[in-house]
Design an enzyme around this catalytic site. Structure first.
Site, PDB file in Angstrom:
ATOM      1  N   ASP A 143       0.896  -0.990   0.129  1.00 21.99           N
ATOM      2  CA  ASP A 143      -0.218  -0.271  -0.003  1.00 21.99           C
ATOM      3  C   ASP A 143       1.014   1.378   0.049  1.00 21.99           C
ATOM      4  O   ASP A 143       0.267   2.509   0.602  1.00 21.99           O
ATOM      5  CB  ASP A 143      -0.990  -0.251   1.482  1.00 21.99           C
ATOM      6  N   HIS A 186      -2.840   0.524  12.220  1.00 21.22           N
ATOM      7  CA  HIS A 186      -3.196  -0.406  11.015  1.00 21.22           C
ATOM      8  C   HIS A 186      -1.573  -1.146  11.601  1.00 21.22           C
ATOM      9  O   HIS A 186      -0.247   0.032  11.213  1.00 21.22           O
ATOM     10  CB  HIS A 186      -2.972  -0.816  10.376  1.00 21.22           C
ATOM     11  N   ASP A 286      -1.963   9.193  10.434  1.00 15.97           N
ATOM     12  CA  ASP A 286      -2.409   8.387   8.808  1.00 15.97           C
ATOM     13  C   ASP A 286      -3.742   7.589   9.201  1.00 15.97           C
ATOM     14  O   ASP A 286      -3.695   6.788  10.209  1.00 15.97           O
ATOM     15  CB  ASP A 286      -1.438   7.127   8.310  1.00 15.97           C
ATOM     16  N   GLU A 328      -4.856  13.376   9.299  1.00 17.18           N
ATOM     17  CA  GLU A 328      -5.449  12.670   7.192  1.00 17.18           C
ATOM     18  C   GLU A 328      -6.578  12.331   7.783  1.00 17.18           C
ATOM     19  O   GLU A 328      -7.257  10.956   7.610  1.00 17.18           O
ATOM     20  CB  GLU A 328      -4.197  11.605   6.898  1.00 17.18           C
ATOM     21  N   HIS A 392      -1.132  11.925  -2.834  1.00 19.39           N
ATOM     22  CA  HIS A 392      -0.495  10.651  -3.473  1.00 19.39           C
ATOM     23  C   HIS A 392      -1.624   9.768  -3.410  1.00 19.39           C
ATOM     24  O   HIS A 392      -2.322   8.648  -4.237  1.00 19.39           O
ATOM     25  CB  HIS A 392       0.481   9.887  -2.748  1.00 19.39           C
ATOM     26  N   ASP A 393      -2.697  10.428  -3.182  1.00 22.67           N
ATOM     27  CA  ASP A 393      -4.037   9.392  -2.788  1.00 22.67           C
ATOM     28  C   ASP A 393      -5.201  10.002  -4.143  1.00 22.67           C
ATOM     29  O   ASP A 393      -5.424  10.819  -4.526  1.00 22.67           O
ATOM     30  CB  ASP A 393      -5.373   9.403  -1.317  1.00 22.67           C
TER      31      ASP A 393
HETATM   32  C1  GLC Z   1      -3.918   6.734   4.050  1.00 22.79           C
HETATM   33  C2  GLC Z   1      -2.857   6.760   3.364  1.00 22.79           C
HETATM   34  C3  GLC Z   1      -3.564   5.824   1.803  1.00 22.79           C
HETATM   35  C4  GLC Z   1      -3.388   4.555   2.824  1.00 22.79           C
HETATM   36  C5  GLC Z   1      -4.470   4.455   3.648  1.00 22.79           C
HETATM   37  C6  GLC Z   1      -4.140   3.370   4.126  1.00 22.79           C
HETATM   38  O1  GLC Z   1      -5.611   7.375   3.798  1.00 22.79           O
HETATM   39  O2  GLC Z   1      -3.286   7.923   2.661  1.00 22.79           O
HETATM   40  O3  GLC Z   1      -2.383   6.145   0.925  1.00 22.79           O
HETATM   41  O4  GLC Z   1      -3.915   3.622   1.063  1.00 22.79           O
HETATM   42  O5  GLC Z   1      -4.380   5.262   5.194  1.00 22.79           O
HETATM   43  O6  GLC Z   1      -2.974   2.975   5.414  1.00 22.79           O
HETATM   44  C1  GLC Z   2     -10.412   7.015   2.003  1.00 19.08           C
HETATM   45  C2  GLC Z   2     -10.251   7.674   3.832  1.00 19.08           C
HETATM   46  C3  GLC Z   2      -8.792   7.997   3.241  1.00 19.08           C
HETATM   47  C4  GLC Z   2      -7.709   7.343   1.922  1.00 19.08           C
HETATM   48  C5  GLC Z   2      -8.424   6.802   1.123  1.00 19.08           C
HETATM   49  C6  GLC Z   2      -7.435   5.920   0.604  1.00 19.08           C
HETATM   50  O1  GLC Z   2     -11.138   7.406   1.422  1.00 19.08           O
HETATM   51  O2  GLC Z   2     -10.619   8.073   4.034  1.00 19.08           O
HETATM   52  O3  GLC Z   2      -8.356   7.587   4.396  1.00 19.08           O
HETATM   53  O4  GLC Z   2      -6.847   8.514   2.323  1.00 19.08           O
HETATM   54  O5  GLC Z   2      -9.341   6.261   1.658  1.00 19.08           O
HETATM   55  O6  GLC Z   2      -7.564   6.245  -0.662  1.00 19.08           O
END
Ligand code: GLC
Ligand code: GLC
Length: 645
Positions: A143, A186, A286, A328, A392-393
């Site tokens: 991930d 996690h 995160d 976040e 990055h998301d």
């Molecule tokens: C956050 C990160 C995302 C990741 C998720 C699980 O949302 O930005 O990239 O997949 O957490 O850790």
């Molecule tokens: C969801 C979560 C966020 C995470 C994202 C990853 O939107 O709320 O925390 O960054 O998924 O794609």
């Protein structure tokens, strides 16, 4: 019960039992002062979170001993930084704060080579650097680093812990604040705690949410969202070794930690202090919305999640007060703001602004942006937004349906339109994006794509059309310009500063092809940087204009500490923001359409009695008595009475 009295008695007992070895008298005084100041709150929070733990006193004592150890391991340089930041707690609000976020490997190759990129960061005026997770991870899909197998080891592909320490020091010397990820919802399924749980160790099985059968998971599942429905349905994963169902909100290999167990809180606090002591000044929390589960709820944004974060914050105040938290929370706007507080998260991503900038770009309308910012932009003056255009998301359309409804917009339909628009399924759209996390059941999806590709540059270059290229570049500048002017730290997502396009190579990588977010995780090689900085291509124009705007921002204190007022521009295509700092004023106007827009000049009354001023970007004079004309996708920053030059 009188928590105040209770906590001082508890604290006294703890202090008497602490092992003070290794501290000199002045260090001991500092630590005791901080304990006196913050322990009562910490104790109150832990009592609230763990009301039925008869052994809470033991846990408090153990926790404070660990805080003391973390304090002791903090080097003198960082202790000096603690003092400096305590004197100037608003350091992150300065107008010269500009951030960047990047993957170590994509940005530079590895940690050592990242050091060599510091001059590049400085050329951009970057002084806040968020490095995506760089810890040890499982082989294959991790991930993007968010499955951590060991918080204290660096991913060997990037270097080792000494490289990281050396980088932190080099960044500090260059005046760049390092921000690291705190992935505390996690761990990876191969973290030693998870491995012990798999081997049947009851102590570590208690670190996670494990279930013998599906009965309880199914009861929870009823109310839960699915974050990555493209790879796995539901929120629980069967683990053969443990013969248990495991709570896994994200990927199957990311095991949610069980914070109902105070051992987990203490263990993670230690990992947090380890990261703080590497020399970072910010921790990015995160997925913080997910850390507390409560049957019958969606298990996001629970009151105890807030209390846990506040408790972690207290621990930092005691052991490493220079470090701030960045939230976040990519959730409903009313929930996002609840994490923002000097005692919880001092900084927060601004996902609402991000999503609505893209919305305005698609619709050429700013009403939803204006109404939403008028409702949700104001936060505690001790805190700051982290404003971004891309990260990055994926992009999720997290606006408030009630605000949308008040403007006659149906939230569900509108999200559907936005998804179509940004994934090439809407005729006439300029965007080249990829659908992400399609949920066949709900019809939901989210959007991936680089800033430049979503803003039209990819299509324009393919068509080799100079007029379209110019429009795309203007869109890129427009969105960034809002994040530079509205208030908060603007954070550029590495690659966007050069206008880099989508990279489709992930589609042939078996570890990545199921996760389309890789389309906008683009490598910055020396050649790419060279070509963008020195060529005559559109990328070059983007660089020049972004740097010009940033240099203007740096010059005037109003961009930092100035209060923000979201104006009503009485033109559906224009977004308008005023900033005020004592008798200094700024009106920033942004045209989200391809047509010139005219605006009632009285909006300049926000500039104070003279209602006139000069555009900081072009020098052009504007006054209230004239109708204002804003060029297509134009950005105008009119200042009055500003300090600076
Ligand atoms: C956050 C990160 C995302 C990741 C998720 C699980 O949302 O930005 O990239 O997949 O957490 O850790
Ligand atoms: C969801 C979560 C966020 C995470 C994202 C990853 O939107 O709320 O925390 O960054 O998924 O794609």
């Amino acid at each position: 019960m009188n928590v105040g009295k209770e906590s001082s008695v508890t604290l006294q007992r703890i202090v008497n039992n602490l092992d003070w070895q290794g501290l000199n008298p002045s260090q001991r005084r500092t630590f005791e002062q901080r304990l006196n100041a913050h322990f009562p709150r910490l104790f109150g929070l832990l009592l609230d979170i763990y009301p039925s733990r008869y052994d809470l006193h033991f846990h408090c004592e153990d926790l404070v001993q660990r805080l003391l150890r973390g304090f002791l391991q903090r080097n003198n340089r960082l202790k000096a930084l603690d003092k400096q930041r305590l004197k100037d707690p608003h350091w992150y609000k300065s107008q010269d704060r500009v951030g960047m976020s990047c993957y170590v490997d994509l940005f530079a190759g590895d940690l050592q080579r990242l050091k060599a990129r510091i001059p590049y960061l400085q050329a951009w005026g970057i002084n806040y650097l968020h490095l995506m997770p760089l810890y040890a991870v499982p082989e294959g899909d991790s991930d993007g680093g968010y499955a951590v197998s060991d918080y204290r080891r660096v991913n060997p592909a990037l270097g080792d812990i000494d490289d990281l320490r050396a980088l932190a020091k080099a960044l500090e010397d260059a005046g760049i604040s390092l921000v690291l990820d705190f992935v505390f919802n996690h761990t990876a399924d191969n973290h030693p705690w998870a491995l012990a749980a798999q081997q049947g160790d009851p102590v570590y099985q208690d670190y996670y949410y494990l279930f013998d059968d599906k009965t309880v998971p199914d009861q929870y599942e009823h109310h839960l969202r699915e974050i990555f429905p493209q790879v796995r349905r539901g929120n629980f994963t069967w683990n053969d070794a443990a013969q248990k169902w495991v709570w896994t909100t994200f990927n199957s290999f990311q095991w949610d930690l069980n914070y109902t167990n105070p051992e987990v809180f203490k263990a993670i606090t230690e990992e947090m202090l380890f990261l703080a002591n590497i020399g970072c000044e910010g921790l990015r929390l995160d997925a913080l919305a997910f850390i507390w589960k409560e049957m019958g709820t969606d298990c996001e944004n629970q009151p105890n999640a807030h209390k846990l974060i506040q408790a972690f914050n207290c621990c930092l105040q005691i052991a490493a007060p220079a470090v701030v938290f960045k939230s976040e929370a990519i959730v409903h706007p009313d929930e996002v703001v609840k994490y923002i507080d000097a005692e919880e998260c001092q900084l927060s991503y601004n996902p609402l602004l991000m999503a609505l900038l893209w919305n305005s770009l698609a619709t050429r309308k700013t009403r939803l942006l204006t109404a939403s910012m008028q409702k949700s932009f104001a936060i505690s003056p001790d805190c700051a937004w982290v404003n971004y255009v891309r990260c990055h998301d994926d992009i999720g359309w997290t606006f408030d349906d009630d605000v949308a409804a008040s403007l006659g917009i149906n939230g569900t339909d509108h999200r559907h339109f936005l998804n179509q628009f940004y994934t090439g399924r809407f005729e006439g759209s300029f965007a080249t994006g990829v659908a992400f996390a399609d949920n066949p059941q709900t019809g939901d999806c989210r959007v991936c794509g680089s800033m430049a590709s979503l803003a039209g540059l990819e299509q324009a270059i393919e068509k080799d059309d100079p007029a379209l290229i110019e429009l795309a570049v203007k869109r890129i500048l427009l969105l960034h310009a809002v994040t530079f002017a509205i208030g908060g730290i603007p954070v550029l997502y590495s690659g966007d500063e050069l206008g880099l396009l989508n990279d489709y190579s992930y589609q042939s990588d078996p570890d990545k092809r199921h996760d389309d977010r890789w389309v906008h995780r683009v490598a910055l090689t020396d050649d790419i940087i060279d070509a963008s900085l020195h060529g005559t291509n559109p990328h070059h124009g983007i660089v020049d204009s972004l740097q010009h705007m940033l240099s203007v921002r740096r010059r005037h204190a109003i961009f930092g500490e100035g209060a923000t007022d979201i104006l009503t521009p009485y033109n559906d295509h224009v977004f308008a923001v005023a900033r005020h700092l004592n008798n200094q004023h700024l009106v920033a106007l942004f045209n989200f359409s391809e047509q010139t827009q005219s605006l009632d000049g009285r909006i300049l009354e926000a500039l104070g009695p003279k209602a006139a001023g000069d555009d900081l970007l072009t020098g052009k004079h504007y006054q209230a008595s004239d109708a204002l004309s804003i060029p297509p996708y134009g950005v105008v920053w009119i200042g009055a009475n500003l300090d600076g030059n």
